[in-house]
Design a protein around this motif. Structure first.
Motif, PDB file in Angstrom:
ATOM      1  N   VAL A   3      -4.034  -0.287  -2.062  1.00 28.20           N
ATOM      2  CA  VAL A   3      -3.845  -0.302  -0.616  1.00 28.20           C
ATOM      3  C   VAL A   3      -4.035   1.098  -0.067  1.00 28.20           C
ATOM      4  O   VAL A   3      -3.583   2.086  -0.673  1.00 28.20           O
ATOM      5  CB  VAL A   3      -2.439  -0.838  -0.235  1.00 28.20           C
ATOM      6  N   GLU A   4      -4.684   1.184   1.032  1.00 25.74           N
ATOM      7  CA  GLU A   4      -4.985   2.453   1.688  1.00 25.74           C
ATOM      8  C   GLU A   4      -3.727   3.286   1.889  1.00 25.74           C
ATOM      9  O   GLU A   4      -2.720   2.807   2.407  1.00 25.74           O
ATOM     10  CB  GLU A   4      -5.625   2.148   3.051  1.00 25.74           C
ATOM     11  N   GLY A   5      -3.778   4.544   1.456  1.00 26.14           N
ATOM     12  CA  GLY A   5      -2.676   5.467   1.676  1.00 26.14           C
ATOM     13  C   GLY A   5      -1.580   5.421   0.639  1.00 26.14           C
ATOM     14  O   GLY A   5      -0.587   6.148   0.749  1.00 26.14           O
ATOM     15  N   VAL A   6      -1.728   4.576  -0.397  1.00 21.25           N
ATOM     16  CA  VAL A   6      -0.693   4.446  -1.427  1.00 21.25           C
ATOM     17  C   VAL A   6      -1.326   4.728  -2.788  1.00 21.25           C
ATOM     18  O   VAL A   6      -2.316   4.103  -3.159  1.00 21.25           O
ATOM     19  CB  VAL A   6      -0.068   3.035  -1.432  1.00 21.25           C
ATOM     20  N   SER A   7      -0.760   5.686  -3.523  1.00 18.55           N
ATOM     21  CA  SER A   7      -1.300   6.004  -4.849  1.00 18.55           C
ATOM     22  C   SER A   7      -0.888   4.932  -5.850  1.00 18.55           C
ATOM     23  O   SER A   7       0.230   4.416  -5.800  1.00 18.55           O
ATOM     24  CB  SER A   7      -0.810   7.372  -5.317  1.00 18.55           C
ATOM     25  N   GLY A   8      -1.794   4.620  -6.762  1.00 17.54           N
ATOM     26  CA  GLY A   8      -1.514   3.598  -7.756  1.00 17.54           C
ATOM     27  C   GLY A   8      -1.654   2.200  -7.178  1.00 17.54           C
ATOM     28  O   GLY A   8      -1.891   2.005  -5.988  1.00 17.54           O
ATOM     29  N   SER A   9      -1.510   1.213  -8.053  1.00 19.34           N
ATOM     30  CA  SER A   9      -1.670  -0.175  -7.619  1.00 19.34           C
ATOM     31  C   SER A   9      -0.345  -0.745  -7.117  1.00 19.34           C
ATOM     32  O   SER A   9       0.730  -0.272  -7.479  1.00 19.34           O
ATOM     33  CB  SER A   9      -2.199  -1.031  -8.770  1.00 19.34           C
ATOM     34  N   LEU A  10      -0.453  -1.787  -6.285  1.00 14.40           N
ATOM     35  CA  LEU A  10       0.734  -2.494  -5.816  1.00 14.40           C
ATOM     36  C   LEU A  10       1.014  -3.730  -6.657  1.00 14.40           C
ATOM     37  O   LEU A  10       2.054  -4.358  -6.518  1.00 14.40           O
ATOM     38  CB  LEU A  10       0.566  -2.910  -4.354  1.00 14.40           C
TER      39      LEU A  10
END
Length: 420
Positions: free
Chosen positions: A271-278
């Protein structure tokens, strides 16, 4: 002695819990639309289930599990992920004998001993889905789409899928040989974990976050270039299905996921703006058999809810939460207090959220209390109103008030609740 919450855990307080309830209901709603049924498995399982299901060479099994012996000397482990327990239930209950496919989802806490950080705790919560009994590549696309729609429905922007194929038991051995041959001359430069993985599971080296290891594997052979005909056609169909569903994806040939049971499709949500996966998932066509069932395919994903909440916070998404009180019943005098109980009961039975003063405050204090809890309405009942069978209703946002018949209060509050 002052007791504190254990490291890696948090108290979810009122005001925050409502966010959790909202996203959990979103997850349940999307699962209903895709015809998934909820399953609830124990918080702990036999340790061997995770060793066999998750994989001996994974960081989870090697470093992160909460394992203990019960009073009978049995080794048990708090579940570090959801799939193994769901597969165990599927096999133990012999659901594989029912008409397939089987489509289940779960929401609940998981446990891993890792370094706590933003969006990652030692007790964390996962929303996951599993589909058993079909190798259909369009099912892969549908499963990926379910997670994508869940993120989108929460208001997150820039959601994208990273996609790869990790092959199967037929094509992976040849790729493994080529990968080991490529890595062997530079083995001593790899981190200690990856040196250990060379013998046990060299594909995991591609997923290492160490910068040196990433640089070494930058030009390494790619699994997608060594797929057998079945895996290649399956992967092509998955990509075509995602195009049909208009789910944005990019090919990430380094993506192997952190669990040993994956075959063919592997994916993560970024997701844009978040490091790593969700979150992420993939196929696990051999896992049901590994856990003691028949040779039956499966696919699923797991989404970390703490990570979702972090993404919502970073993107400054305001969830449409409704935690206000529909009506605060303010009373003057003992007779009005007594009568308020049956009024409160009638309002609650009508589906309204209502509250009263339980501290014996004067009217000014009661009105302040109503304002603090974001009450939409205040119903004021005193001796004079009781004698006239009336109640004064005030809308706090506008200050407008009116006097209505007491037996019309429930209808009045319910109408305001529904239509504003």
């Amino acid at each position: 002695m002052n007791f504190r919450v254990p490291r890696g855990t948090v108290d979810l307080m009122p005001g925050e819990v409502e966010k959790w309830q909202y996203i959990e209901e979103k997850a349940r709603e999307w699962c209903r639309r895709y015809h998934f049924s909820e399953v609830r498995t124990p918080l702990f399982e036999q340790t061997e289930l995770f060793r066999r299901g998750v994989g001996e060479t994974t960081d989870i099994v090697e470093k992160e599990m909460y394992t203990f012996e019960d009073r009978g000397g049995r080794s048990l482990t708090l579940r570090p992920e959801g799939t193994a327990g769901v597969v165990r239930s599927f096999v133990e209950k012999k659901v594989y004998g029912d008409p397939q496919p089987t489509k289940w989802y779960y929401i609940g806490p998981m446990y891993r001993y890792e370094r706590p950080q933003a969006g990652r705790q030692r007790q964390f919560h996962q929303f996951g889905v599993e589909v058993f009994g079909t190798e259909d590549p369009l099912t892969d696309a549908e499963v990926i789409d379910l997670g994508f729609q869940f993120y989108r429905s929460l208001g997150l922007d820039g959601v994208q899928v990273e996609l790869n194929s990790v092959g199967c038991h037929r094509c992976r051995p040849l790729f493994r040989e080529k990968l080991v041959a490529y890595l062997t001359p530079r083995r001593e430069e790899l981190c200690k974990d990856c040196q250990s993985r060379m013998e046990r599971n060299p594909m995991r080296i591609l997923d290492c976050k160490n910068e040196t290891c990433q640089a070494i594997t930058a030009e390494a052979p790619r699994m997608v270039d060594h797929l057998c005909d079945d895996c290649e056609s399956h992967f092509a169909a998955v990509k075509k299905g995602l195009d049909e569903l208009q789910v944005p994806f990019v090919l990430n040939t380094r993506l192997v996921r952190g669990l040993d049971y994956y075959t063919q499709t592997a994916f993560e949500y970024i997701v844009e703006g978040v490091s790593g996966s969700l979150g992420g998932g993939g196929r696990y066509n051999g896992l049901v058999q590994d856990v003691g069932g028949p040779d039956m395919p499966g696919i699923g994903f797991g989404i970390g809810l703490e990570r979702v909440l972090l993404a919502l916070e970073l993107q400054e998404v305001e969830l449409p939460l409704s935690i206000e009180v529909d009506c605060f019943l303010a009373t003057i005098g003992e007779e009005a207090q007594q009568r308020s109980l049956s009024l409160l009961q009638a309002l609650r039975q009508a589906g309204c959220s209502v509250e009263r003063d339980a501290l014996g405050r004067k009217m000014k204090g009661q009105l302040k209390a109503a304002d603090r809890m974001n009450a939409r309405l205040v119903a004021i009942l005193g001796d004079e109103e009781l004698q006239n069978n009336q109640v004064v209703v005030k809308e706090l946002a506008t200050g407008v008030q009116e006097t209505i018949q007491l037996d019309k209060l429930v209808e009045y509050v319910r109408d305001k609740r529904m239509h504003g």
